[in-house]
Design a protein around this motif. Structure first.
Motif, PDB file in Angstrom:
ATOM      1  N   VAL A 203       4.914   3.750  -7.269  1.00 45.93           N
ATOM      2  CA  VAL A 203       3.452   3.784  -7.187  1.00 45.93           C
ATOM      3  C   VAL A 203       2.908   2.410  -6.819  1.00 45.93           C
ATOM      4  O   VAL A 203       1.988   2.289  -5.993  1.00 45.93           O
ATOM      5  CB  VAL A 203       2.853   4.270  -8.525  1.00 45.93           C
ATOM      6  N   ASN A 206       3.528   1.759  -3.125  1.00 42.68           N
ATOM      7  CA  ASN A 206       2.535   2.488  -2.327  1.00 42.68           C
ATOM      8  C   ASN A 206       1.186   1.786  -2.373  1.00 42.68           C
ATOM      9  O   ASN A 206       0.475   1.695  -1.364  1.00 42.68           O
ATOM     10  CB  ASN A 206       2.396   3.921  -2.857  1.00 42.68           C
ATOM     11  N   HIS A 207       0.821   1.306  -3.552  1.00 47.23           N
ATOM     12  CA  HIS A 207      -0.443   0.599  -3.734  1.00 47.23           C
ATOM     13  C   HIS A 207      -0.472  -0.687  -2.901  1.00 47.23           C
ATOM     14  O   HIS A 207      -1.475  -0.986  -2.222  1.00 47.23           O
ATOM     15  CB  HIS A 207      -0.631   0.279  -5.213  1.00 47.23           C
ATOM     16  N   ASP A 267       0.089  15.031  -7.364  1.00 42.45           N
ATOM     17  CA  ASP A 267      -0.680  13.812  -7.122  1.00 42.45           C
ATOM     18  C   ASP A 267       0.284  12.667  -6.807  1.00 42.45           C
ATOM     19  O   ASP A 267       1.319  12.529  -7.465  1.00 42.45           O
ATOM     20  CB  ASP A 267      -1.515  13.479  -8.354  1.00 42.45           C
ATOM     21  N   PRO A 268      -0.023  11.813  -5.823  1.00 42.08           N
ATOM     22  CA  PRO A 268       0.888  10.727  -5.447  1.00 42.08           C
ATOM     23  C   PRO A 268       1.185   9.740  -6.568  1.00 42.08           C
ATOM     24  O   PRO A 268       2.214   9.058  -6.528  1.00 42.08           O
ATOM     25  CB  PRO A 268       0.170  10.041  -4.285  1.00 42.08           C
ATOM     26  N   THR A 269       0.306   9.647  -7.569  1.00 40.49           N
ATOM     27  CA  THR A 269       0.618   8.760  -8.693  1.00 40.49           C
ATOM     28  C   THR A 269       1.578   9.416  -9.674  1.00 40.49           C
ATOM     29  O   THR A 269       2.159   8.730 -10.515  1.00 40.49           O
ATOM     30  CB  THR A 269      -0.661   8.340  -9.438  1.00 40.49           C
ATOM     31  N   PRO A 272       5.254   9.926  -6.405  1.00 36.64           N
ATOM     32  CA  PRO A 272       5.006   8.959  -5.329  1.00 36.64           C
ATOM     33  C   PRO A 272       5.775   9.233  -4.051  1.00 36.64           C
ATOM     34  O   PRO A 272       5.407   8.719  -2.995  1.00 36.64           O
ATOM     35  CB  PRO A 272       5.404   7.618  -5.960  1.00 36.64           C
ATOM     36  N   ASP A 275       3.560  10.488  -1.226  1.00 28.72           N
ATOM     37  CA  ASP A 275       2.540   9.614  -0.654  1.00 28.72           C
ATOM     38  C   ASP A 275       2.953   9.222   0.768  1.00 28.72           C
ATOM     39  O   ASP A 275       3.648   8.232   0.983  1.00 28.72           O
ATOM     40  CB  ASP A 275       2.364   8.362  -1.518  1.00 28.72           C
ATOM     41  N   GLU A 276       2.507   9.990   1.751  1.00 30.56           N
ATOM     42  CA  GLU A 276       2.963   9.793   3.126  1.00 30.56           C
ATOM     43  C   GLU A 276       2.579   8.425   3.669  1.00 30.56           C
ATOM     44  O   GLU A 276       3.378   7.768   4.349  1.00 30.56           O
ATOM     45  CB  GLU A 276       2.408  10.896   4.029  1.00 30.56           C
ATOM     46  N   ASP A 277       1.374   7.973   3.407  1.00 28.51           N
ATOM     47  CA  ASP A 277       0.940   6.680   3.923  1.00 28.51           C
ATOM     48  C   ASP A 277       1.764   5.543   3.335  1.00 28.51           C
ATOM     49  O   ASP A 277       2.203   4.634   4.058  1.00 28.51           O
ATOM     50  CB  ASP A 277      -0.551   6.463   3.622  1.00 28.51           C
ATOM     51  N   GLY A 278       1.975   5.562   2.024  1.00 28.92           N
ATOM     52  CA  GLY A 278       2.731   4.494   1.390  1.00 28.92           C
ATOM     53  C   GLY A 278       4.169   4.435   1.853  1.00 28.92           C
ATOM     54  O   GLY A 278       4.720   3.351   2.066  1.00 28.92           O
TER      55      GLY A 278
END
Length: 366
Positions: A203, A206-207, A267-269, A272, A275-278
């Motif tokens: 996470v 990704n952040h 949920d991506p959190t 993770p 989370d496609e973008d991360g």
């Protein structure tokens, strides 16, 4: 049969593992040895896993306190014995609206301005502590030769989602802002953790990827991470049904306690790996898995997603092991091998020079 978790039970569990040779364990599980997809569980790992799932899930605050004491005591009793050569100091991490604490591990002779491992412990976001994970963190710091900061993030049910996520993200920011105080290079920070802590490390990565102009993690070094916790496919359900430490009821308890009905598993959190973008900007990543772990398919899903996106990723499986085996380092040689693999990977990723070569090691992200 259900047992009540407490420090006494932790002592009994540790002693039973220590006094149960492999030959005796094989006799204990004769005809009942767990098998899955060509794998056969280590008999002593099966005994340990069934012992954990025989514990009564706490229904009161007092029993939760006892369960946490059991979990920490088992980690310190059954953890690695060879943890010398590392100094520690507990530190405060003041934030705008609260203060976290952490334990900084410094191998003997470590120079200032070197790399750091930012570590998040496991325990389903409900159990675990810096103290309980002390043997693992000492061993990883010693073998890597890097400083390590273990974070005491908040736990559910007192602090359900998103509190652990906020603490993990904020600890990354705090480290970046306090590199001089820690004596580390903020450009060479590895994110690491096991189980729920591995999920938190993902996470945070990704952040960080959302602000590519800032420092990015040098690497991810994960042990059986909670990468995708939807637990809906056949393999995940079958492995959970074997009741080897992470059984169906334990997983449901962790999920219910942590989410408090506030968030879905997709949920991506929470997952993770979704989370496609991360994932497009992940640093070099090492994932260790256990063959009889319900979280293994999710970790393999993460590996496949990263590889498909051209990211540098390695996965190594311990096919006979169960979830949590690294915490039993005194009893399983596989646990020591796992820590050594993590340490080697971290060293390799952080030896890269700054500048363009470091960007290339992260897959060309500038």
């Amino acid at each position: 049969m259900f047992l009540t978790a407490n420090k006494f039970m932790a002592r009994m569990g540790d002693l039973s593992l220590g006094l149960t040779p492999a030959a005796v364990a094989r006799l204990l599980v004769t005809g009942r040895r767990a098998k899955w997809d060509g794998r056969r569980v280590d008999p002593r790992a099966q005994v340990a896993g069934r012992f954990f799932t025989s514990l009564r899930i706490p229904a009161t605050e007092a029993r939760l306190t006892a369960f946490r004491e059991f979990f920490d005591a088992l980690g310190t009793r059954s953890g690695f014995a060879d943890t010398g050569g590392v100094g520690t100091r507990d530190i405060a991490m003041p934030l705008a609206d609260r203060s976290l604490t952490g334990r900084l591990y410094s191998p003997d002779g470590v120079a200032d301005g070197g790399p750091l491992i930012l570590f998040f412990h496991g325990g389903g976001y409900v159990l675990g502590s810096v103290a309980g994970y002390d043997p693992i963190c000492r061993r990883l710091a010693k073998l890597s030769g890097h400083r390590l900061l273990s974070v005491e993030y908040r736990l559910a049910p007192e602090h359900p989602w998103p509190a652990p996520v906020e603490d993990a993200r904020d600890s990354w920011t705090w480290v970046q802002q306090n590199a001089d105080r820690l004596g580390i290079d903020p450009e060479r920070v590895t994110l690491s953790g096991d189980s729920a802590g591995g999920g938190l490390a993902l996470v945070v990565a990704n952040h960080a990827a959302a602000t590519p102009q800032d420092n990015q993690p040098a690497a991810l070094a994960l042990a059986y991470p909670a990468a995708r916790v939807t637990l809906q496919d056949e393999a995940e359900q079958a492995l959970a049904g074997m009741e080897l430490l992470l059984g169906v009821s334990v997983l449901e308890w962790f999920k219910k306690t942590y989410t408090a009905g506030r968030v879905e598993a997709t949920d991506p959190t929470m997952s993770p790996a979704l989370d496609e973008d991360g994932l497009r900007h992940m640093p070099p990543t090492l994932i260790l898995t256990a063959g009889f772990d319900p979280l293994r398919p999710g970790a393999e899903f993460l590996r496949d997603r990263l590889a498909a996106g051209g990211r540098a990723v390695e996965l190594y499986e311990y096919p006979t092991m169960i979830h949590g085996f690294v915490s039993l380092g005194r009893h399983f040689t596989e646990a020591d091998d796992a820590i050594r693999r993590l340490a080697r990977y971290v060293r390799t990723c952080c030896e890269t020079e700054r500048g363009e070569s470091r960007q290339a090691a992260r897959g060309g992200i500038v």
